[in-house]
Design a protein around this motif. Structure first.
Motif, PDB file in Angstrom:
ATOM      1  N   LYS A 270       0.938  -1.241   0.024  1.00 40.02           N
ATOM      2  CA  LYS A 270       0.058  -0.070   0.009  1.00 40.02           C
ATOM      3  C   LYS A 270       0.747   1.233  -0.133  1.00 40.02           C
ATOM      4  O   LYS A 270       1.803   1.367   0.568  1.00 40.02           O
ATOM      5  CB  LYS A 270      -0.849  -0.069   1.053  1.00 40.02           C
ATOM      6  N   SER A 271       0.132   2.235  -0.607  1.00 38.74           N
ATOM      7  CA  SER A 271       1.193   3.567  -0.832  1.00 38.74           C
ATOM      8  C   SER A 271       0.039   4.530  -0.705  1.00 38.74           C
ATOM      9  O   SER A 271      -1.035   4.509  -0.595  1.00 38.74           O
ATOM     10  CB  SER A 271       1.747   3.518  -2.081  1.00 38.74           C
ATOM     11  N   THR A 272       0.723   5.944  -0.366  1.00 39.32           N
ATOM     12  CA  THR A 272      -0.210   6.969  -0.259  1.00 39.32           C
ATOM     13  C   THR A 272       0.349   7.995  -1.372  1.00 39.32           C
ATOM     14  O   THR A 272       0.223   9.152  -1.357  1.00 39.32           O
ATOM     15  CB  THR A 272       0.002   7.757   0.909  1.00 39.32           C
ATOM     16  N   ARG A 273       0.705   7.441  -2.428  1.00 35.61           N
ATOM     17  CA  ARG A 273       1.203   8.241  -3.769  1.00 35.61           C
ATOM     18  C   ARG A 273       0.325   9.064  -4.231  1.00 35.61           C
ATOM     19  O   ARG A 273       0.629  10.349  -4.806  1.00 35.61           O
ATOM     20  CB  ARG A 273       2.020   7.200  -4.726  1.00 35.61           C
ATOM     21  N   PHE A 274      -0.861   8.785  -4.525  1.00 34.15           N
ATOM     22  CA  PHE A 274      -1.891   9.389  -5.179  1.00 34.15           C
ATOM     23  C   PHE A 274      -3.155   9.856  -4.266  1.00 34.15           C
ATOM     24  O   PHE A 274      -3.381   9.190  -3.420  1.00 34.15           O
ATOM     25  CB  PHE A 274      -2.610   8.663  -6.301  1.00 34.15           C
ATOM     26  N   GLN A 275      -3.552  11.138  -4.534  1.00 33.76           N
ATOM     27  CA  GLN A 275      -4.831  11.304  -3.790  1.00 33.76           C
ATOM     28  C   GLN A 275      -5.958  10.973  -4.529  1.00 33.76           C
ATOM     29  O   GLN A 275      -6.287  11.668  -5.566  1.00 33.76           O
ATOM     30  CB  GLN A 275      -4.949  13.080  -3.513  1.00 33.76           C
TER      31      GLN A 275
END
Length: 589
Positions: free
Chosen positions: A564-569
């Motif tokens: 999991k990543s928070t790269r994109f909103q």
């Protein structure tokens, strides 16, 4: 005697009006709860309803005396039909606007867009992008216009559902038009029967999954209706026109089977009906045309789409998919009990149509007895009986589809569609009666039925106007469009396991796996290699994006090096997984 009949008619007419009010209100409440859960009708909506209806009622009063040639109930049907038609139009518009929010619409349209882009839509055992599509090529071809004229997945889905509605509702309308040909007000009652059919469709969750989703079901069912209608029409025509009619009918029946395999019983029912209705000779001639139509269509599709992969996808793979009990942990229910449970579920869904059919047959009971003919034979061998016969013949494949893993309620649509179609036809039959006394009561009962359906759908007008005003601003915020915009901005870098249609539009025909296609191989007890999966993923894949991902989703077995990543909103529910090169990918068997 005549006075007694008049008094009896008056009593039945009074109770029919009470029944009309009750039935309309019950249908409205049932549909309201099923289609708009959680919605509350407030006083402002009721006021708006009265405000909109008042001018319409004023117009009705001015037209009342103009329509003197119609009887009381027929006048009511005719005057409220325009309002009911408008309400149905709003209903269909609402379904079109909400269709992009349905995941399966994109899944079933992806093969059509892929075929248009030059891809093979039938993968082999160890090659090709895996899709949750295990049906025939006619369904793929049917939706090509929808994906060909669209520039975005949102428009493609809307046009696809519009195509579904056409196949689902138009053939029944022509059927009602044909069977009301002897009525003085033919078009009026054909529309009234269509309203009744529409309402019964909306009462069945199984049928709403078929009529408002881009599945292969609707094209297959529509083709079956047309094939059957041609056979019925030929019964009243000269034998000189028989050859062309039977060739056309048999071709449509075979195309229906090449659309969805579970309607295969149509090729047995049509000659059986001809045998019972017209004798052995016509039935055998029809079988001959069926045989040659089967040879020609089968040869064409096997050559055009690849015999090996087509047979594997349409017949081998579905036959190997296990039952629900094979995968439910701790399930001890036997297969016979599972079939029984599915049959009970089907009977519950069939109950409204069966009750209405029983009422219609009850009015015809005395007529059958007076003619000295078996009731069952008169029902089955009559032109209207062909659809009831088809419905019964579809039960085995419907039950088998339901008990297979992944079998949803739409598997019952093959049975319920023709059963529901039989209801308006049965009441149209009551209107053809010419005598007075008891038969005139039957005609009044049919009119009460059609008027109930007409009024019930009119109640939805204001609610639908309110729903449409809420939905229009949200249409372009659906998941297919979100995936399309992101994939277009990052071509070849992002993989959407549940939205292959978006990638097809955004990346100039790039065709990737659908996660559910991999899942189907698993439920068919087949091994899927890591090499096969990696071959049909984006070439520069860095991210995987999913809406509400399930922890046991099949694609995760091949994405061990993603986290999991928070790269994109992204909007709520969307999750991004980013690639980490130091981790290794896995394989799944």
């Amino acid at each position: 005697m005549k006075e007694e009949i008049i008094k009896l008619r008056s009593k039945i007419f009074f109770f029919s009006l009470l029944f009309l009010a009750f039935l309309s209100f019950w249908v409205f409440l049932t549909l309201f709860r099923n289609r708009f859960p959680g919605t509350i009708i407030d006083s402002s909506q009721l006021f708006a309803c009265l405000f909109l209806l008042f001018p319409y009622l004023v117009v009705l009063m001015s037209l009342w005396n103009i329509l003197r040639e119609y009887d009381f109930l027929s006048r009511l049907i005719l005057l409220f039909l325009p309002l009911a038609t408008f309400s149905i139009g709003l209903y269909l518009t609402y379904e079109l606007l909400t269709s992009p929010f349905q995941l399966w619409n994109g899944a079933f349209l992806a093969p059509s867009r892929a075929l248009l882009s030059g891809h093979s839509v039938y993968p082999g055992l160890n090659s090709g992008p895996l899709q949750p599509y295990i049906y025939g090529p006619i369904a793929v071809i049917s939706y090509i216009p929808a994906v060909a004229f669209a520039q975005t997945p949102t428009l493609a889905v809307i046009l696809g559902v519009l195509t579904t509605m056409f196949f689902y509702f138009v053939p029944p309308f022509f059927t009602f038009l044909y069977f009301s040909r002897h009525l003085h007000h033919r078009v009026v009652y054909a529309f009234a029967a269509s309203v009744c059919f529409f309402l019964l469709t909306c009462l069945h969750e199984s049928l709403t999954q078929t009529s408002f989703v881009s599945r292969p079901d609707a094209p297959a069912l529509g083709l079956c209706v047309l094939a059957s209608l041609i056979v019925v029409m030929q019964l009243e025509k000269e034998d000189s026109q028989e050859k062309s009619a039977y060739i056309f009918s048999s071709a449509l029946a075979l195309l229906a089977v090449w659309c969805k395999q579970t309607v295969v019983s149509i090729v047995f029912v049509l000659p059986l009906f001809l045998w019972m209705a017209s004798g052995k000779g016509k039935a055998l001639r029809y079988v001959k045309y069926l045989f040659w139509s089967g040879v020609i269509t089968s040869t064409f599709f096997l050559v055009a789409f690849g015999a090996k992969n087509l047979i594997f996808t349409m017949f081998v793979l579905p036959s190997q998919i296990g039952w629900w009990t094979d995968f439910l942990p701790g399930a001890s229910i036997g297969k016979l009990k599972q079939i029984t449970s599915a049959l009970r579920e089907l009977l519950i869904f069939s109950l409204p149509s069966l009750l209405l059919l029983s009422a219609a047959f009850g009015f015809k009971f005395l007529e059958f007895r007076q003619n000295g003919t078996s009731i069952l034979r008169r029902v089955i061998c009559s032109p209207r009986g062909i659809f009831l016969l088809i419905s019964i013949s579809m039960v085995p494949t419907a039950l088998l589809g339901r008990v297979k893993w992944g079998g949803d309620l739409n598997t019952f649509s093959t049975v319920l569609y023709f059963l529901t179609l039989s209801v308006p036809l049965a009441f149209l039959g009551l209107l053809n009666i010419k005598t007075v006394s008891k038969d005139a009561l039957s005609a009044d009962a049919a009119k009460v039925m059609f008027l109930s359906a007409t009024l019930a759908i009119c109640f939805f007008m204001v609610i639908l106007l309110h729903k449409l005003s809420e939905m229009i601003p949200l249409v372009m915020k659906n998941d297919h469009e979100i995936a399309y915009q992101i994939a277009k901005a990052h071509p070849g870098e992002i993989y959407f396991p549940h939205h292959p249609l978006s990638s097809l539009f955004a990346e100039d025909g790039a065709y990737y796996h659908h996660s559910y296609g991999i899942r189907d191989r698993y439920y068919a007890f087949q091994t899927v290699s890591d090499e096969h999966v990696q071959k049909y993923l984006p070439p520069k894949m860095k991210y995987v994006m999913m809406k509400n991902p399930e922890p046991d989703d099949a694609i995760f077995h091949f994405l061990k090096n993603y986290s999991k990543s928070t790269r994109f909103q992204l909007p709520n529910g969307w999750v991004v997984f980013e690639k980490h090169d130091h981790m290794e990918s896995g394989s799944h068997g």
